[in-house]
Design an enzyme around this catalytic site. Structure first.
Site, mmCIF file in Angstrom:
data_model
loop_
_atom_site.group_PDB
_atom_site.id
_atom_site.type_symbol
_atom_site.label_atom_id
_atom_site.label_comp_id
_atom_site.label_asym_id
_atom_site.label_seq_id
_atom_site.Cartn_x
_atom_site.Cartn_y
_atom_site.Cartn_z
ATOM 1 N N ASP A 116 0.810 -1.210 0.000
ATOM 2 C CA ASP A 116 0.000 0.000 0.000
ATOM 3 C C ASP A 116 0.848 1.267 0.000
ATOM 4 O O ASP A 116 2.067 1.222 0.192
ATOM 5 C CB ASP A 116 -0.951 0.004 1.213
ATOM 6 N N ASN A 174 -7.383 -2.782 14.400
ATOM 7 C CA ASN A 174 -8.768 -3.097 14.021
ATOM 8 C C ASN A 174 -8.861 -4.308 13.098
ATOM 9 O O ASN A 174 -9.892 -4.574 12.510
ATOM 10 C CB ASN A 174 -9.435 -1.877 13.367
ATOM 11 N N HIS A 232 -7.115 -4.794 10.277
ATOM 12 C CA HIS A 232 -6.876 -4.599 8.837
ATOM 13 C C HIS A 232 -5.600 -5.311 8.390
ATOM 14 O O HIS A 232 -4.681 -5.520 9.182
ATOM 15 C CB HIS A 232 -6.891 -3.107 8.443
ATOM 16 N N GLU A 279 -9.633 -2.036 5.305
ATOM 17 C CA GLU A 279 -10.236 -1.673 6.580
ATOM 18 C C GLU A 279 -11.541 -2.459 6.799
ATOM 19 O O GLU A 279 -12.130 -2.954 5.839
ATOM 20 C CB GLU A 279 -10.534 -0.165 6.602
HETATM 21 C C1 F6R Z 1 1.417 -1.272 6.153
HETATM 22 C C2 F6R Z 1 0.218 -2.105 6.252
HETATM 23 C C3 F6R Z 1 -0.560 -2.184 7.519
HETATM 24 C C4 F6R Z 1 0.319 -2.450 8.742
HETATM 25 C C5 F6R Z 1 -0.520 -2.406 10.022
HETATM 26 C C6 F6R Z 1 0.325 -2.586 11.259
HETATM 27 O O1 F6R Z 1 1.991 -1.362 4.889
HETATM 28 O O2 F6R Z 1 -0.156 -2.690 5.280
HETATM 29 O O3 F6R Z 1 -1.538 -3.184 7.422
HETATM 30 O O4 F6R Z 1 0.931 -3.700 8.617
HETATM 31 O O5 F6R Z 1 -1.182 -1.164 10.107
HETATM 32 O O6 F6R Z 1 1.175 -1.495 11.391
HETATM 33 P P1 F6R Z 1 2.351 -1.497 12.479
HETATM 34 O O7 F6R Z 1 3.293 -2.551 12.070
HETATM 35 O O8 F6R Z 1 2.959 -0.122 12.360
HETATM 36 O O9 F6R Z 1 1.696 -1.764 13.791
#
Ligand code: F6R
Length: 243
Positions: free
Chosen positions: A67, A136, A138, A143
């Site tokens: 992403d 959450n 994701h 989301e």
């Molecule tokens: C980032 C992504 C997100 C993160 C998730 C956890 O490229 O795809 O799904 O993996 O938000 O983020 P952290 O590792 O910062 O807790």
């Protein structure tokens, strides 16, 4: 799902790096699906070390990032493109043409999303998809919602995500509210998936992902349907699984 519980962040990062390294050794021209964020920073550090020690080479590896924030240029220090270069790409021998991150500045977003899905198709799909998980539930920036979005798409980030990610920005107002993310079909299409999580903040999402029902309200739960998933978590993220 195969669940591996390790002591802490360091152990998780080392173990994940071994799994990725073995993928590269088995198939030097493999396609890796990669996340950003706090979770994979340690893994990328370990992979850089392994590269420097001559254990692995990225010379034939293709990287497909999950992403990118919408509206950020690739040279913006908050962009995921910049993050990947800082933490991994600039330290290893990956070829520029084999690096793929959605273009956050794309004028025609729909065309950019289709271009991205076509890249995944053209490279023959993802061999190993590395994932973090949001508080959450994701994965990528898929989301919670009414249905699983299959293809690469523009996402309105959830309030919880904006709040969680504000730690990387001067203030919460600076966090982009939208992102381009690979869809659930793109993720589930990977041959193998390695999801990592650490810390108690992720314990509830991990519990729901493994023990809850498959629902787009908790996007990571869809991984229950995939035949080859490793869930690599530290003891704190695993806390609720033991009860
Ligand atoms: C980032 C992504 C997100 C993160 C998730 C956890 O490229 O795809 O799904 O993996 O938000 O983020 P952290 O590792 O910062 O807790």
């Amino acid at each position: 799902m195969r669940i591996e519980i390790v002591k802490d962040y360091e152990a998780m990062s080392k173990r994940a790096a071994y799994i990725i390294a073995s993928q590269i050794v088995i198939k030097p021209d493999c396609v890796l699906g990669l996340p950003t964020g706090s979770t994979p920073m340690g893994v990328y550090g370990e992979l850089v070390k392994m590269y420097q020690e001559g254990i692995i080479s990225f010379s034939q590896v293709t990287a497909i990032n999950l992403d990118e924030y919408y509206g950020l240029d690739k040279d913006n220090e908050q962009s995921y493109n910049f993050f990947m270069r800082e933490h991994l790409f600039k330290h290893v021998d990956i070829k520029e043409e084999n690096i793929h991150v959605p273009d956050g500045k794309a004028v025609d977003v729909e065309a950019e999303c289709r271009r991205y899905d076509n890249i995944i198709k053209k490279v023959g799909g993802i061999d190993l998809q590395l994932l973090g998980i949001g508080v959450n539930g994701h994965i990528g920036f898929n989301e919670p919602g009414e249905y699983f979005e299959p293809l690469t798409h523009l996402v309105e980030l959830a309030e919880e995500t904006i709040k969680a990610n504000s730690r990387f920005f001067p203030s919460i107002e600076d966090v982009p509210t939208r992102a381009i993310s690979i869809g659930i079909k793109g993720i589930l299409g990977a041959k193998k998936i390695l999801l990592m999580a650490n810390g108690e903040k992720k314990a509830e999402a991990i519990y729901q992902m493994i023990k809850g029902k498959v629902t787009p309200q908790l996007p990571a739960s869809v991984l229950q349907l995939h035949p080859d998933v490793i869930v690599l978590i530290d003891e704190r993220a695993a806390a609720l699984l033991r009860e």
